[in-house]
Design a protein around this motif. Sequence first.
Motif, PDB file in Angstrom:
ATOM      1  N   GLU A   5       0.795  -1.175   0.096  1.00  0.00           N
ATOM      2  CA  GLU A   5       0.010   0.122  -0.033  1.00  0.00           C
ATOM      3  C   GLU A   5       0.885   1.029  -0.004  1.00  0.00           C
ATOM      4  O   GLU A   5       1.988   1.372   0.800  1.00  0.00           O
ATOM      5  CB  GLU A   5      -0.928  -0.075   1.427  1.00  0.00           C
ATOM      6  CG  GLU A   5      -1.824   1.117   1.443  1.00  0.00           C
ATOM      7  CD  GLU A   5      -2.641   1.004   2.581  1.00  0.00           C
ATOM      8  OE1 GLU A   5      -4.078   1.007   2.421  1.00  0.00           O
ATOM      9  OE2 GLU A   5      -1.976   0.616   3.666  1.00  0.00           O
ATOM     10  N   SER A   6       0.611   2.233  -0.722  1.00  0.00           N
ATOM     11  CA  SER A   6       1.169   3.439  -0.811  1.00  0.00           C
ATOM     12  C   SER A   6      -0.213   4.630  -0.926  1.00  0.00           C
ATOM     13  O   SER A   6      -0.628   4.754  -1.921  1.00  0.00           O
ATOM     14  CB  SER A   6       1.848   3.722  -1.982  1.00  0.00           C
ATOM     15  OG  SER A   6       2.418   4.849  -1.970  1.00  0.00           O
ATOM     16  N   LYS A   7      -0.406   5.360   0.238  1.00  0.00           N
ATOM     17  CA  LYS A   7      -1.635   6.173   0.281  1.00  0.00           C
ATOM     18  C   LYS A   7      -1.231   7.479   1.090  1.00  0.00           C
ATOM     19  O   LYS A   7      -0.343   7.270   2.250  1.00  0.00           O
ATOM     20  CB  LYS A   7      -2.541   5.378   0.860  1.00  0.00           C
ATOM     21  CG  LYS A   7      -3.765   6.025   1.156  1.00  0.00           C
ATOM     22  CD  LYS A   7      -4.932   5.284   1.771  1.00  0.00           C
ATOM     23  CE  LYS A   7      -4.608   4.995   3.190  1.00  0.00           C
ATOM     24  NZ  LYS A   7      -6.224   4.255   3.821  1.00  0.00           N
ATOM     25  N   ILE A   8      -1.699   8.565   0.500  1.00  0.00           N
ATOM     26  CA  ILE A   8      -1.641   9.708   1.244  1.00  0.00           C
ATOM     27  C   ILE A   8      -3.176  10.154   1.508  1.00  0.00           C
ATOM     28  O   ILE A   8      -4.024  10.439   0.371  1.00  0.00           O
ATOM     29  CB  ILE A   8      -0.990  11.038   0.493  1.00  0.00           C
ATOM     30  CG1 ILE A   8       0.553  10.569   0.009  1.00  0.00           C
ATOM     31  CG2 ILE A   8      -0.983  12.369   1.229  1.00  0.00           C
ATOM     32  CD1 ILE A   8       0.952  11.397  -0.917  1.00  0.00           C
ATOM     33  N   SER A   9      -3.322  10.551   2.716  1.00  0.00           N
ATOM     34  CA  SER A   9      -4.566  11.283   2.951  1.00  0.00           C
ATOM     35  C   SER A   9      -4.553  12.466   3.788  1.00  0.00           C
ATOM     36  O   SER A   9      -3.488  12.680   4.392  1.00  0.00           O
ATOM     37  CB  SER A   9      -5.504  10.050   3.787  1.00  0.00           C
ATOM     38  OG  SER A   9      -4.855   9.991   4.828  1.00  0.00           O
ATOM     39  N   PHE A  10      -5.332  13.392   3.670  1.00  0.00           N
ATOM     40  CA  PHE A  10      -5.379  14.738   4.192  1.00  0.00           C
ATOM     41  C   PHE A  10      -6.685  15.264   4.507  1.00  0.00           C
ATOM     42  O   PHE A  10      -7.803  15.001   3.653  1.00  0.00           O
ATOM     43  CB  PHE A  10      -4.123  15.557   3.636  1.00  0.00           C
ATOM     44  CG  PHE A  10      -4.543  16.164   2.148  1.00  0.00           C
ATOM     45  CD1 PHE A  10      -5.521  16.921   2.046  1.00  0.00           C
ATOM     46  CD2 PHE A  10      -3.985  15.191   1.351  1.00  0.00           C
ATOM     47  CE1 PHE A  10      -5.893  17.368   0.788  1.00  0.00           C
ATOM     48  CE2 PHE A  10      -4.296  15.669  -0.169  1.00  0.00           C
ATOM     49  CZ  PHE A  10      -5.138  16.587  -0.286  1.00  0.00           C
ATOM     50  N   GLN A  11      -6.968  16.282   5.286  1.00  0.00           N
ATOM     51  CA  GLN A  11      -8.064  17.190   5.312  1.00  0.00           C
ATOM     52  C   GLN A  11      -7.804  18.350   4.319  1.00  0.00           C
ATOM     53  O   GLN A  11      -6.761  18.884   4.374  1.00  0.00           O
ATOM     54  CB  GLN A  11      -8.487  17.652   6.667  1.00  0.00           C
ATOM     55  CG  GLN A  11      -8.707  16.422   7.736  1.00  0.00           C
ATOM     56  CD  GLN A  11      -8.666  17.088   9.128  1.00  0.00           C
ATOM     57  OE1 GLN A  11      -8.353  18.131   9.317  1.00  0.00           O
ATOM     58  NE2 GLN A  11      -9.383  16.215   9.961  1.00  0.00           N
TER      59      GLN A  11
END
Length: 182
Positions: A51-57
Amino acid sequence: MEGAEFDIELWLNKCVRIETGIENIMTGKIDWINQGVYLINNPIITYSGSESKISFQGLDLMARLTGLRNGYLTDLQTQIAQGSSIRNAMISTLALAGITNYIIDEAPYDTQYQINIDIGGTVYDILKELRNMIPNYEIFFDVNGTFIYQEIPNGVNDPIILDNSTWEDVVLSVEKTKPLDE
């Protein structure tokens, strides 16, 4: 993982433009619709072998003015003198937050009283006072990230979209009744 944490810190002053793509069924091409410019907040990087994931608000650009992300006044008490140009006062106030992209209408009046904002107040506190001096004016960031100060549109000078010729094709019948008190 240490490098990922360092990268997150560098992102705190970055903005992203979010666009939605819709496939045009006639041409097969993607039509991109601008959804606005947002500040990255609370980014999380997840990286593993699978998995390679970026999350942000995404924060509205007003966060740069309200204290949520900068915008606090750190100097002595901030004052805007009575009789100052509202437009010039807004431009100077936006400069405190580093905002140089703006469209500010010329206000019909000058400031009616002196504005005093204490240390710990925000840039938004000043802008809100200036906006509230004249009824029916608004402040906001548009989808391109431009700060706007303008009179709230009331539709008085808008072009006519529907006229009587449109209703002739739509209305089947009209009855007019006489009021009882006549």
